[in-house]
Design an enzyme around this catalytic site. Sequence first.
Site, mmCIF file in Angstrom:
data_model
loop_
_atom_site.group_PDB
_atom_site.id
_atom_site.type_symbol
_atom_site.label_atom_id
_atom_site.label_comp_id
_atom_site.label_asym_id
_atom_site.label_seq_id
_atom_site.Cartn_x
_atom_site.Cartn_y
_atom_site.Cartn_z
ATOM 1 N N ASN A 9 42.172 39.647 37.199
ATOM 2 C CA ASN A 9 41.905 38.450 36.399
ATOM 3 C C ASN A 9 41.796 37.281 37.370
ATOM 4 O O ASN A 9 42.802 36.808 37.892
ATOM 5 C CB ASN A 9 43.052 38.244 35.399
ATOM 6 N N TRP A 10 40.559 36.856 37.585
ATOM 7 C CA TRP A 10 40.339 35.801 38.600
ATOM 8 C C TRP A 10 40.705 34.407 38.063
ATOM 9 O O TRP A 10 40.688 33.440 38.794
ATOM 10 C CB TRP A 10 38.882 35.826 39.076
ATOM 11 N N LYS A 11 40.976 34.320 36.774
ATOM 12 C CA LYS A 11 41.323 33.029 36.141
ATOM 13 C C LYS A 11 40.262 31.977 36.508
ATOM 14 O O LYS A 11 39.091 32.328 36.639
ATOM 15 C CB LYS A 11 42.750 32.614 36.530
ATOM 16 N N HIS A 95 45.662 36.245 26.662
ATOM 17 C CA HIS A 95 46.426 36.025 27.900
ATOM 18 C C HIS A 95 47.447 34.913 27.653
ATOM 19 O O HIS A 95 47.190 33.983 26.889
ATOM 20 C CB HIS A 95 45.478 35.638 29.037
ATOM 21 N N GLU A 97 48.262 32.434 29.299
ATOM 22 C CA GLU A 97 47.783 31.066 29.563
ATOM 23 C C GLU A 97 46.964 30.548 28.393
ATOM 24 O O GLU A 97 46.976 29.353 28.101
ATOM 25 C CB GLU A 97 46.995 31.049 30.889
ATOM 26 N N GLU A 167 52.516 41.377 30.107
ATOM 27 C CA GLU A 167 52.660 40.371 31.157
ATOM 28 C C GLU A 167 53.813 39.429 30.801
ATOM 29 O O GLU A 167 53.620 38.478 30.027
ATOM 30 C CB GLU A 167 51.371 39.561 31.299
ATOM 31 N N GLY A 173 52.350 34.508 38.335
ATOM 32 C CA GLY A 173 52.093 33.494 39.354
ATOM 33 C C GLY A 173 53.356 32.911 39.968
ATOM 34 O O GLY A 173 53.311 31.885 40.643
ATOM 35 N N SER A 213 52.710 39.001 39.062
ATOM 36 C CA SER A 213 53.074 39.098 40.478
ATOM 37 C C SER A 213 52.965 40.515 41.045
ATOM 38 O O SER A 213 53.776 40.911 41.881
ATOM 39 C CB SER A 213 54.474 38.517 40.713
ATOM 40 N N GLY A 234 46.541 38.994 39.038
ATOM 41 C CA GLY A 234 46.033 37.635 39.182
ATOM 42 C C GLY A 234 45.804 37.296 40.640
ATOM 43 O O GLY A 234 44.793 37.667 41.238
ATOM 44 N N GLY A 235 46.761 36.608 41.245
ATOM 45 C CA GLY A 235 46.619 36.107 42.618
ATOM 46 C C GLY A 235 46.153 37.145 43.626
ATOM 47 O O GLY A 235 45.240 36.871 44.424
HETATM 48 P P1 13P Z 1 49.680 36.944 38.973
HETATM 49 O O1 13P Z 1 49.349 38.334 39.465
HETATM 50 O O2 13P Z 1 49.080 35.864 39.813
HETATM 51 O O3 13P Z 1 51.143 36.774 38.716
HETATM 52 O O4 13P Z 1 48.952 36.796 37.535
HETATM 53 C C1 13P Z 1 49.115 37.796 36.598
HETATM 54 C C2 13P Z 1 48.178 37.545 35.477
HETATM 55 O O5 13P Z 1 48.342 36.602 34.722
HETATM 56 C C3 13P Z 1 47.057 38.474 35.293
HETATM 57 O O6 13P Z 1 46.423 38.287 34.076
#
Ligand code: 13P
Length: 251
Positions: A9-11, A95, A97, A167, A173, A213, A234-235
């Site tokens: 997920n590149w956000k 998600h 967010e 999640e 994050g 994470s 994510g990251g």
């Molecule tokens: P991180 O891997 O950066 O914690 O993000 C997880 C995420 O929200 C994937 O959708």
Amino acid sequence: MRRPFVAGNWKMNLTRDESTALASEIVSAVGSGGNCDVAVCPPNVYLHAVAEATKGSSVGVGAQNVYHEVSGAFTGETSTEMIKDVGATYVILGHSERRNILGESNEDVNKKLHAVLAAGLTPIVCVGELLEEREAGRTIDVIKEQFTGSFANISAEQLGKCVIAYEPVWAIGTGKVATPEQAEEVHANLRSIMTEAFDASTAESVRIQYGGSVKPDNAAELLGQPNIDGALVGGAALKADSFVAIIKAAG
Ligand code: 13P
């Protein structure tokens, strides 16, 4: 046997050039595909470019959100047909967010889920508790509530076409990963919730990703748990080497 599935997920990150370069690097590293399904989810404006960069490969492309209506006066929104038209096959829904920053409710997620399934796209439906909910001992209640609301009026056959991502919001994050035991407990509970609401064979077939994470150094242990079938990253998905290392840990 559930086939592992790792999605990035590149956000709201990367430029167009960075997106296509990253997608191409992942395609080269993954080749024709191993024992793991792989997808990348760029921002909507880069979906087409990334789908072109991954064309003919085993790397799938997904959107991070969609609107439930087919077309019309919905300024700023994107329909399932538009997402399909530019080459995506997955859509992340609910998600944290979107739930916590953009105010999406279980009802919104449910409407989107119906639209995504009707369009023949594969949804990745996210659930997860806040830190205060975990600390209050409410984790499983929250997960059950999110699952029940998000999957309202969905048939067992439709559930079988879905991917779920657990999640925990406190792990996203933050570098604070859930322990394999904490994650496995929720995943096993999710499977029981699905068995209760639908049936055991459908519940056994649904892949549940863990997200929060996930890094190359913790992926193998998390993905080694019996009910953890992949990762939503994510990251660590923003760099080919770390994302590919996670894929290798899964497959
Ligand atoms: P991180 O891997 O950066 O914690 O993000 C997880 C995420 O929200 C994937 O959708």
